[in-house]
Write an enzyme that holds these catalytic residues in place. Structure first.
Site, PDB file in Angstrom:
ATOM      1  N   LYS A  40     -23.298  -4.999  31.281  1.00 26.59           N
ATOM      2  CA  LYS A  40     -23.955  -5.296  29.743  1.00 26.59           C
ATOM      3  C   LYS A  40     -22.396  -5.595  28.797  1.00 26.59           C
ATOM      4  CE  LYS A  40     -27.866  -3.415  27.192  1.00 26.59           C
ATOM      5  NZ  LYS A  40     -29.054  -3.163  27.175  1.00 26.59           N
ATOM      6  N   SER A 115     -34.085  -5.472  27.059  1.00 26.51           N
ATOM      7  CA  SER A 115     -31.931  -5.922  26.589  1.00 26.51           C
ATOM      8  C   SER A 115     -31.196  -6.023  27.612  1.00 26.51           C
ATOM      9  CB  SER A 115     -32.104  -4.834  25.202  1.00 26.51           C
ATOM     10  OG  SER A 115     -31.414  -3.323  25.770  1.00 26.51           O
ATOM     11  N   SER A 139     -34.859  -1.107  28.153  1.00 26.94           N
ATOM     12  CA  SER A 139     -34.126  -2.195  28.095  1.00 26.94           C
ATOM     13  C   SER A 139     -33.577  -2.812  30.038  1.00 26.94           C
ATOM     14  CB  SER A 139     -32.993  -2.452  27.664  1.00 26.94           C
ATOM     15  OG  SER A 139     -33.288  -2.687  26.352  1.00 26.94           O
TER      16      SER A 139
HETATM   17  N1  GLN Z   1     -37.178  -2.594  22.931  1.00 27.13           N
HETATM   18  C1  GLN Z   1     -37.020  -1.817  22.947  1.00 27.13           C
HETATM   19  C2  GLN Z   1     -36.398  -2.003  21.134  1.00 27.13           C
HETATM   20  O1  GLN Z   1     -35.867  -2.354  20.920  1.00 27.13           O
HETATM   21  C3  GLN Z   1     -36.369  -1.335  24.381  1.00 27.13           C
HETATM   22  C4  GLN Z   1     -34.775  -2.350  23.834  1.00 27.13           C
HETATM   23  C5  GLN Z   1     -34.135  -0.624  24.784  1.00 27.13           C
HETATM   24  O2  GLN Z   1     -34.493  -0.554  26.075  1.00 27.13           O
HETATM   25  N2  GLN Z   1     -32.790  -1.239  24.661  1.00 27.13           N
HETATM   26  O3  GLN Z   1     -36.060  -0.002  20.861  1.00 27.13           O
END
Ligand code: GLN
Length: 434
Positions: A40, A115, A139
């Protein structure tokens, strides 16, 4: 096949340091020899740009490797590229990426989730054997579920975050994504364990053989069904979830219904805490030391403002503003402190549920993967789809998402949550399904 799925932001390789021709009699010398890994793009790679999916860091090149990257290449793996992601991890569909959305390999008109959308899509499309994602509020599990692969969010402190560009430190972990539970566990074996560069890491869990736990044996295991989280999910998702639970029962697991009184407050508490931490973390991107330059014309405040105006996308700006507000004098007690109280309550609730069951189960995502472009207009809608994943981060527990089946030809994920450093139990139960 996937050249146009927009899986990678930067496609550059980092070869393993290990010499494949040397004696490999020591069994675990190169446990990932020959494996390819997508990383990532918020995890630092020396001399390879690391953008966090943001225009702000479009040309940022880290001077060092994250600990997890070193551990992968030391274990014989080859890194094949930096995977697309929501900007700074803020989102659940990879649509907030400044580099455009990643398409779902299983249904290209739909999102890959987020994400860590690029990471999960890379594995699902066969662009990499394994991937690293990060999970602040879901994510890793969200894109694993949407792409039909396996993802593990480790216990807070199991995996080093040295070299991870932070979104919300008290919530996030780096973790593995792979096609099977066993491969995912093998990757966890390589990255888990203490790191002198990250004071939040532990000895605990470091010497566990996670891959060996993927034995599929759920005989006598008690699985607590998180009924509040099942009720909130779409009908089609629930039906796949119930079939998978019946499958686990047929294999010898016992199930009990579990209710968590605090759960309805988890989503709000998560967003207050995550945004507060983000507003502080992202203050460093001022266009001087880090980030795109705003061009100095005699007024530093204007320079910083311009850099942040140009460099950050809409969602990131929204969160910085809300987080700064929640932390500001006069509102701190009303929002931030209250959210911390709710967080403590969620933790307590999970502890008591996990004293009655070995693992807890819910659908990973309450919905099927949305179509690209469908969810961006309504940020609240985007936050709601995190309902089942964020409570786990508030409680700093481990959780896995495994493919449970399909609805309308789209993958549905099942989430299993374990006690702190109880990764073996979720791996064992998960491997009975995938
Ligand atoms: N969708 C969640 C957020 O936007 C989780 C994102 C993540 O785990 N990086 O905070």
């Amino acid at each position: 096949m996937s050249a146009d799925l927009n899986v990678f932001i930067t496609k550059e390789r980092i070869e393993s340091h290990t010499d494949e021709t040397t004696d490999r009699s020591g069994e675990d010398e190169n446990p990932l020899a020959g494996m390819t890994v997508a990383v990532k793009d918020n995890i630092s790679t020396k001399n390879i740009r690391t953008t966090c999916g943001s225009a702000m860091l479009e040309s940022y090149v880290p001077p060092y490797d994250a600990t997890v990257v070193r551990r992968l290449t030391d274990a014989g793996a080859t890194i094949v590229g930096k995977a697309n992601m929501d900007e700074f991890g803020m989102g659940g569909t990879t649509e907030t990426s400044a580099f455009g959305p990643t398409e779902n390999p299983r249904a290209p008109e739909r999102v890959a989730g987020g994400s860590s959308g690029g990471s999960a899509a890379a594995v699902a499309a066969g662009e990499a054997d394994l991937a690293l994602g990060t999970d602040t509020g879901g994510s890793i599990r969200n894109p694993a579920a949407f792409c039909g692969v396996v993802g593990i969010k480790p216990t807070y402190g199991l995996v080093s975050r040295y070299g991870l560009i932070a979104y919300a430190n008290s919530l996030e972990q780096i973790g593995p994504i792979a096609s099977t539970v066993e491969e995912c566990a093998s990757l966890l074996d390589v990255i888990a364990g203490p790191d002198e560069h990250d004071a939040t890491t532990h000895e605990e869990g470091a010497n566990t053989d996670y891959a060996a736990a993927a034995d599929g044996n759920v005989e006598g295991m008690t699985i607590g069904i998180l009924s509040d989280l099942v009720e909130g999910a779409d009908e089609q998702v629930v039906s796949v979830f119930e079939d998978a639970v019946a499958d686990l029962e047929a294999q010898g697991a016992e199930t009990v219904e579990v209710e968590l009184d605090s759960i309805e407050h988890a989503l709000a508490a998560y967003y207050v805490i995550a945004m507060s931490e983000a507003s502080s973390n992202l203050a460093r991107f001022d266009g001087v030391r880090y980030g795109t330059s705003g061009g100095y014309d005699g007024n530093w405040n204007e320079t910083f403002a311009k850099a942040r105006e140009d460099g950050f996308g809409e969602e990131v700006k929204r969160r910085i503003l809300l987080g700064t507000y929640a932390l500001s004098a006069g509102y701190h007690d009303k929002y931030y402190k209250k959210a911390q109280d709710a967080r403590a309550w969620v933790k307590q609730d999970f502890d008591s549920a996990l004293s009655r069951a070995d693992v807890l189960a819910s659908p990973t995502m309450p919905v099927l993967p949305p179509k690209i472009g469908e969810s961006l207009d309504d940020p609240l809608q985007l936050y709601f789809i995190d309902a089942n994943t964020v409570p786990v981060n508030l409680a700093n527990l481990p959780a896995i998402s495994v493919p449970a089946g399909e609805a309308d030809g789209l993958p549905v994920g099942l989430q299993l949550i374990g006690p702190a450093f109880g990764e073996e139990q979720i791996i064992r139960a998960g491997s009975a399904l995938a």
